[in-house]
Design an enzyme around this catalytic site. Structure first.
Site, PDB file in Angstrom:
ATOM      1  N   GLY A 237     -41.430  22.020  61.664  1.00  0.00           N
ATOM      2  CA  GLY A 237     -41.008  21.360  62.967  1.00  0.00           C
ATOM      3  C   GLY A 237     -41.496  19.815  63.063  1.00  0.00           C
ATOM      4  N   ASP A 238     -42.139  19.287  62.421  1.00  0.00           N
ATOM      5  CA  ASP A 238     -42.766  18.021  62.703  1.00  0.00           C
ATOM      6  C   ASP A 238     -42.482  17.044  61.489  1.00  0.00           C
ATOM      7  OD1 ASP A 238     -43.994  15.792  63.657  1.00  0.00           O
ATOM      8  OD2 ASP A 238     -44.741  17.041  65.174  1.00  0.00           O
TER       9      ASP A 238
ATOM     10  N   GLY B 284     -37.331  19.162  60.163  1.00  0.00           N
ATOM     11  CA  GLY B 284     -38.374  18.310  60.647  1.00  0.00           C
ATOM     12  C   GLY B 284     -38.240  16.992  60.920  1.00  0.00           C
ATOM     13  N   HIS B 285     -39.118  16.121  61.057  1.00  0.00           N
ATOM     14  CA  HIS B 285     -38.846  14.830  61.707  1.00  0.00           C
ATOM     15  C   HIS B 285     -38.867  13.914  60.722  1.00  0.00           C
ATOM     16  CE1 HIS B 285     -40.598  16.640  65.518  1.00  0.00           C
ATOM     17  NE2 HIS B 285     -39.525  17.160  65.117  1.00  0.00           N
ATOM     18  N   GLY B 286     -38.683  14.026  59.324  1.00  0.00           N
ATOM     19  CA  GLY B 286     -38.719  13.191  58.242  1.00  0.00           C
ATOM     20  C   GLY B 286     -40.070  12.626  57.729  1.00  0.00           C
TER      21      GLY B 286
END
Ligand SMILES: *[C@@H]1O[C@H](CO)[C@@H](O)[C@H](O)[C@H]1NC(C)=O
Ligand SMILES: *[C@@H]1O[C@H](CO)[C@@H](O)[C@H](O)[C@H]1NC(C)=O
Ligand SMILES: *[C@@H]1O[C@H](CO)[C@@H](O)[C@H](O)[C@H]1NC(C)=O
Length: 394
Positions: free
Chosen positions: A214-215, A237-239
């Site tokens: 999730g991040d 996610g956030h890459g």
């Protein structure tokens, strides 16, 4: 003469293999059993392994175990192999863990962690009480699944981190540490569950790894030098992210981060460098992103020196100097119209930014993909779709 020499070498090889064979410290020989809490048994096995001369192997065999907060503290007498074959589960209640991590390896030279097993943080309950997205300055930092503090010559491979309460794997103060064949799994809506975080470490590799969280997939903190990220698959996610940098005094420079041959799917960002506005001075240099495939990624390329996730940021510019950054052979699809954002600081404009082959397609309703450039004058090689910094912007 030749064959005699060969015999000598063969003899020496066998002799060496025999001598370096590890001494085993199996948790089940210390009273640990599948289906039960192995905290004390494992700490006892660790104590003996760490005090043993030669290579010591701690073993958690196949099976499901519960484990409370533990710290495996060195320095140890010899090298340590930590073989996790089982599924090890954390207490679901975040209040049961008092420090910043569930499992900690600290101050160890020569550490291998492997075995095909899983560290299950059982974070489902923790995510519902995570208030760091709202009260980010005062929130309680929830525990990381597995932390590696001050490890020299580490090899962490064939291990899964599942559903951490917060960060999954966290390396701080590492020197010559390789992560390979790691799997990190947490749902897209789990808060702050970064896959692998690297901070203040030198000579780190993250290879052949699959991360869905999730991040951030991989996040890179200050003081990181000589980091290679290769063949990593991210999403959700956030890459892959360098930063955020510049929040604290005395942050070390980030220098030498090379990301290659990675694939990102449905992530909120692709490859990113982020620094805070009104920051402390700092620097990020010698960074490359090459051979990256984006599948429906939002903000595939983003250099953001005005990082402001909570919308109450200072207007003063960032003072983190970003230089020597290369983006090359980056292709695929963008979920946002802005495929490339290069937003550098007006106080310390970016220098030596090199844009190579870019082919990013936005298929949404807003029109063709575009790019933004602020306080940066890149040099170009190859062909860019969409055009980058054309016509020239600030
Ligand atoms: C780096 O760490 C690995 C794994 O522990 C070890 O085999 C290797 O010899 C180390 N390299 C150096 C230069 O110490
Ligand atoms: C593409 O990404 C957007 C934004 O994250 C998401 O809403 C959409 O469902 C994704 N499309 C596909 C086909 O996965
Ligand atoms: C580029 O994309 C952004 C975000 O969708 C949009 O606001 C902007 O108008 C676009 N710029 C051009 C020149 O089309």
């Amino acid at each position: 003469m030749g064959s005699k020499l060969n015999l000598h070498i063969i003899f020496l090889l066998f002799f060496t293999l025999y001598v370096v064979q590890a001494q085993d410290f199996d948790v089940t020989k210390y009273g640990g059993a599948a289906g039960a809490d192995i905290t004390q048994a494992l700490l006892n096995a660790w104590k003996d392994a760490c005090a043993a001369t030669g290579t010591a192997q701690v073993i958690i065999p196949k099976g499901t175990y519960t484990l409370n907060e533990v710290k495996f503290l060195g320095p140890c007498k010899g090298e340590i192999i930590f073989r996790v074959e089982g599924l090890v589960q954390a207490p679901p209640d975040p209040a049961a863990i008092k420090s910043d991590a569930w499992v900690v390896f600290e101050t160890i030279t020569g550490l291998t962690v492997f075995g095909g097993g899983t560290f299950d943080g059982q974070g489902q309950k923790a995510w519902t009480v995570n208030d760091c997205s709202m009260h980010f300055d005062t929130c309680r930092i929830l525990p990381t699944n597995v932390r590696f503090n001050f490890i020299t010559n580490g090899f962490i491979h064939d291990i899964t981190s599942l559903n951490s309460k917060m960060f999954n794997l966290f390396l701080l103060g590492g020197n010559n540490v390789t992560f390979q064949h790691i799997t990190v799994t947490a749902p897209a809506n789990s808060l702050n569950t970064d896959g692998i975080h690297i901070g203040r470490s030198t000579g780190v590799k993250i290879l052949d790894t699959t991360i869905g969280t999730g991040d951030d997939c991989v996040s890179v903190g200050d003081g990181t030098k000589d980091l290679t990220v290769s063949k990593v698959t991210c999403g959700p996610g956030h890459g892959i992210s360098i930063g955020s940098l510049g929040k604290y005094d005395n942050e070390g420079p980030v220098a030498g981060v090379h990301v290659s041959d990675c694939t990102l799917t449905n992530t909120d960002n692709g490859v990113r460098i982020k620094t805070w506005p009104n920051s402390k001075p700092g620097s990020a240099s010698d960074i490359s992103f090459t051979g990256i495939t984006m599948n429906n990624v939002s903000n595939p390329i983003i250099l953001d020196q005005n990082y402001c996730p909570h919308a109450i940021c200072d207007k003063q510019p960032s003072r983190v100097k970003v230089s020597g950054v290369k983006f090359d052979n980056i292709k695929g699809t963008s979920a946002t119209q802005q495929c490339v954002i290069l937003s550098c600081s007006p106080a310390v404009p970016c220098e030596n930014v090199e844009i190579g082959e870019i082919n990013l397609v936005y298929n949404g309703p807003l029109g063709p993909g575009n790019s933004t450039c602020l306080n940066v004058k890149p040099t170009f090689t190859g062909h860019q779709v969409p055009p980058v910094c054309t016509p020239p912007q600030a």
